[in-house]
Design a protein around this motif. Structure first.
Motif, PDB file in Angstrom:
ATOM      1  N   GLY A 183       0.837  -1.192   0.000  1.00 34.43           N
ATOM      2  CA  GLY A 183       0.000   0.000   0.000  1.00 34.43           C
ATOM      3  C   GLY A 183       0.872   1.242   0.000  1.00 34.43           C
ATOM      4  O   GLY A 183       1.755   1.382   0.850  1.00 34.43           O
ATOM      5  N   GLY A 184       0.632   2.172  -0.916  1.00 27.73           N
ATOM      6  CA  GLY A 184       1.464   3.373  -0.981  1.00 27.73           C
ATOM      7  C   GLY A 184       1.442   4.145   0.319  1.00 27.73           C
ATOM      8  O   GLY A 184       2.478   4.602   0.814  1.00 27.73           O
ATOM      9  N   VAL A 185       0.256   4.339   0.888  1.00 22.66           N
ATOM     10  CA  VAL A 185       0.079   4.891   2.225  1.00 22.66           C
ATOM     11  C   VAL A 185      -0.697   3.849   3.023  1.00 22.66           C
ATOM     12  O   VAL A 185      -1.773   3.422   2.616  1.00 22.66           O
ATOM     13  N   ASN A 186      -0.134   3.438   4.158  1.00 28.12           N
ATOM     14  CA  ASN A 186      -0.768   2.382   4.941  1.00 28.12           C
ATOM     15  C   ASN A 186      -2.082   2.867   5.548  1.00 28.12           C
ATOM     16  O   ASN A 186      -2.147   3.943   6.146  1.00 28.12           O
ATOM     17  N   PHE A 187      -3.113   2.054   5.394  1.00 30.59           N
ATOM     18  CA  PHE A 187      -4.448   2.450   5.846  1.00 30.59           C
ATOM     19  C   PHE A 187      -4.521   2.632   7.355  1.00 30.59           C
ATOM     20  O   PHE A 187      -5.301   3.453   7.863  1.00 30.59           O
ATOM     21  N   PHE A 188      -3.716   1.893   8.118  1.00 33.79           N
ATOM     22  CA  PHE A 188      -3.818   1.854   9.581  1.00 33.79           C
ATOM     23  C   PHE A 188      -2.952   2.923  10.244  1.00 33.79           C
ATOM     24  O   PHE A 188      -3.416   3.691  11.086  1.00 33.79           O
TER      25      PHE A 188
END
Length: 549
Positions: free
Chosen positions: A316-321
């Motif tokens: 993920g390019g930017v981590n959701f968590f």
């Protein structure tokens, strides 16, 4: 102010005694952009009387700009003048404060000029920001993008006032222009029926092409490398069909931990589809002990360690968590040095951070458009396929009629062989979903009017930096920000780990008119977005959080 017999009209200038006039002049003029006004030279009785220094001889440069003047003075005499390195706490130490629109750019320019700048970003923020409410209001008044808030529908709370909407990382707000575009297509359906596929204006047959240029701009791609279609996970499966071609020796996939569950499900199912065991084929890049984000060097180490066995890297390019922004170009380069295909889920990156997928040489990427792209729930998603792959019509793929050569597409059964379009369109399965594409057109027009991601990112860095500053000022041991502190390692989201009563804290935020989200077991995600959030909203959120007992 006390009553006096006089009135100060303005502050005319600030005088600074320097050791080397030419060097100081180059800093104020060439680095900071002040304009040289004049260069007087003072000596004799006049210089001595003005300064109170017998025998003074002064070379002077007067600079003007930004509503103030700076007077640089190099004393050439008397010969017994002292060079003293004053500390900020020493009597006589002074400073000049300047308000800028891009602190990071200024600091970079200072460093490049050879002068020493404050190195730690968190110290820069503390030097720049204030916890006073008036300061937040001032930032909003000076915000060059403040007018774009009016282009969105703002949900209202029970008090009839707009809520503090920090949930753009889950669902972006509705652009006011979306309704008219959707209704236009509804009217076309009502009035034209099937003819709307080829009607003038925005024909349905080529509707996806209207999204190509603006989406390419947001992800840093050539137009032929992007396609808006399907949903994110469907597009991930389509990419994996093409790019995950496991062999006996090279069959493993690397992901981050935690990855968004849908990505994990999709990747594991792809592994199983090839009759492999996820326990053997899936490698997870995990945070170190007592850390919550994954270090880039640890990902690179895993790539080098398993390079001969890895077929695909999917991150993920930017981590959701955590909100961590991964170093996409470094990971891509490390992977491709080992002959590994690398792809990214950009659900939390597109519309949030600047991207340069083509220049970074990324193999493929997928994203949704209902978060930072504000395109409505379940709106059309997208995919990127690098030019070197997109133009290769021999790559394996799942085929559908809208991925076929448009010159023969409507010969239908007369052309039974699939001839893929030599672009990302070659992965398109079906005709464009008009009503899930229409709202995206409204949002993309706003991005274009705002000047693109560079301007939005500049505000986002300041907005989230101010948010982090205020949370730090609260000094509470009841929560910790787990998102990286460095601006190039995060987007707009801050993930706040609550140490005590996390659900109670989340409910308190909700009751106070804050819309963010909660992720088990104890993380509150808040994402102030530059298109429609304000600095005062950040101030109010931090105040509510600081009062949590």
């Amino acid at each position: 102010m006390s009553k006096t017999l006089f009135r100060i009209i303005a502050a005319d200038h600030t005088g600074i005694t320097v050791a080397n006039l030419e060097r100081s002049l180059s800093f104020w003029r060439d680095v900071l952009g002040f304009e040289l006004s004049h260069r007087p030279h003072q000596t004799g009785n006049l210089a001595s009387e003005i300064t109170g220094v017998p025998g003074a001889e002064i070379s002077i440069a007067v600079l003007k700009g930004y509503g103030h003047k700076i007077e640089l003075l190099e004393y050439l005499a008397p010969p017994d003048r002292k060079h003293v390195d004053l500390r900020p706490c020493d009597v006589g130490s002074v400073h000049v404060a300047l308000t800028v629109d891009n602190l990071h750019a200024v600091m970079s320019a200072i460093a490049a000029s050879g002068w020493k700048a404050v190195e730690k970003e968190e110290l820069r923020s503390r030097m720049t920001f204030s916890a006073d409410e008036d300061f937040a209001l001032q930032l909003d008044a000076e915000d060059p993008l403040r007018q774009f808030r009016e282009k969105f529908h703002l949900p209202l709370g029970k008090n009839g006032r707009p809520v503090i909407y920090f949930a753009g990382n889950s669902l972006g707000l509705m652009p006011k222009g979306a309704r008219a575009i959707v209704e236009e297509e509804m009217d076309n359906w009502a009035k034209l029926g099937v003819d709307a596929h080829h009607a003038t204006g925005t024909p349905w047959y080529s509707y996806h092409e209207t999204l190509r240029e603006p989406i390419a701009g947001l992800v840093g791609a050539k137009p032929l490398e992007v396609i808006c279609m399907n949903s994110l996970t469907v597009n991930l499966h389509l990419m994996m069909v093409t790019f995950y071609q496991p062999t006996k020796s090279r069959f493993k996939i690397l992901m981050e931990e935690p990855a968004f569950p849908s990505d994990t499900y999709a990747i594991k199912s792809q592994i199983v589809h090839h009759w492999l065991d996820p326990k053997e084929a899936l490698i997870l890049a995990q945070p170190r002990k007592a850390e919550l984000t994954v270090r880039t060097e640890d990902i690179v180490d895993l790539i080098q360690k398993h390079g001969d066995q890895l077929a695909v890297i999917m991150i993920g390019g930017v981590n959701f968590f955590t909100g961590q922004l991964f170093n996409i170009p470094e990971i891509t380069a490390a992977a491709q040095n080992c002959g590994i295909i690398v792809g990214f889920d950009l659900a939390h990156a597109i519309g949030n951070v600047p991207l340069a997928l083509h220049d970074w040489n990324v193999d493929f990427a997928v994203w949704c458009s209902y978060k930072y792209l504000n395109a409505s729930p379940g709106a059309v998603a997208g995919a990127f396929v690098h030019e070197r792959h997109a133009t290769n019509t021999n790559l394996p793929r799942l085929a559908g009629w809208f991925g076929n050569d448009p010159n023969t597409r409507f010969r239908l059964h007369l052309e039974p062989e699939f001839i893929p379009v030599p672009s990302a369109d070659g992965w398109q399965i079906s005709n464009p979903p008009i009503f899930s594409m229409a709202p995206l057109r409204a949002s993309l027009a706003i991005f274009d009017e705002a000047g693109g991601m560079e301007r939005l990112r500049a505000k986002s860095i300041k907005l989230t930096g101010y948010f982090e500053f205020l949370l730090g000022q609260a000094g509470s041991n009841r929560f910790t920000v787990i998102t990286p502190r460095k601006r190039d390692a995060r987007g707009c989201q801050l993930s706040i780990l609550a140490h005590e009563h996390p659900r109670e804290l989340f409910k308190k935020l909700q009751a106070a008119g804050v819309k963010c989200d909660f992720r088990e077991p104890n993380v509150i995600r808040a994402a102030p977005t530059p298109l429609y959030n304000t600095f005062h909203e950040v101030w109010r959120f931090a105040k509510i959080l600081a009062e949590h007992q």
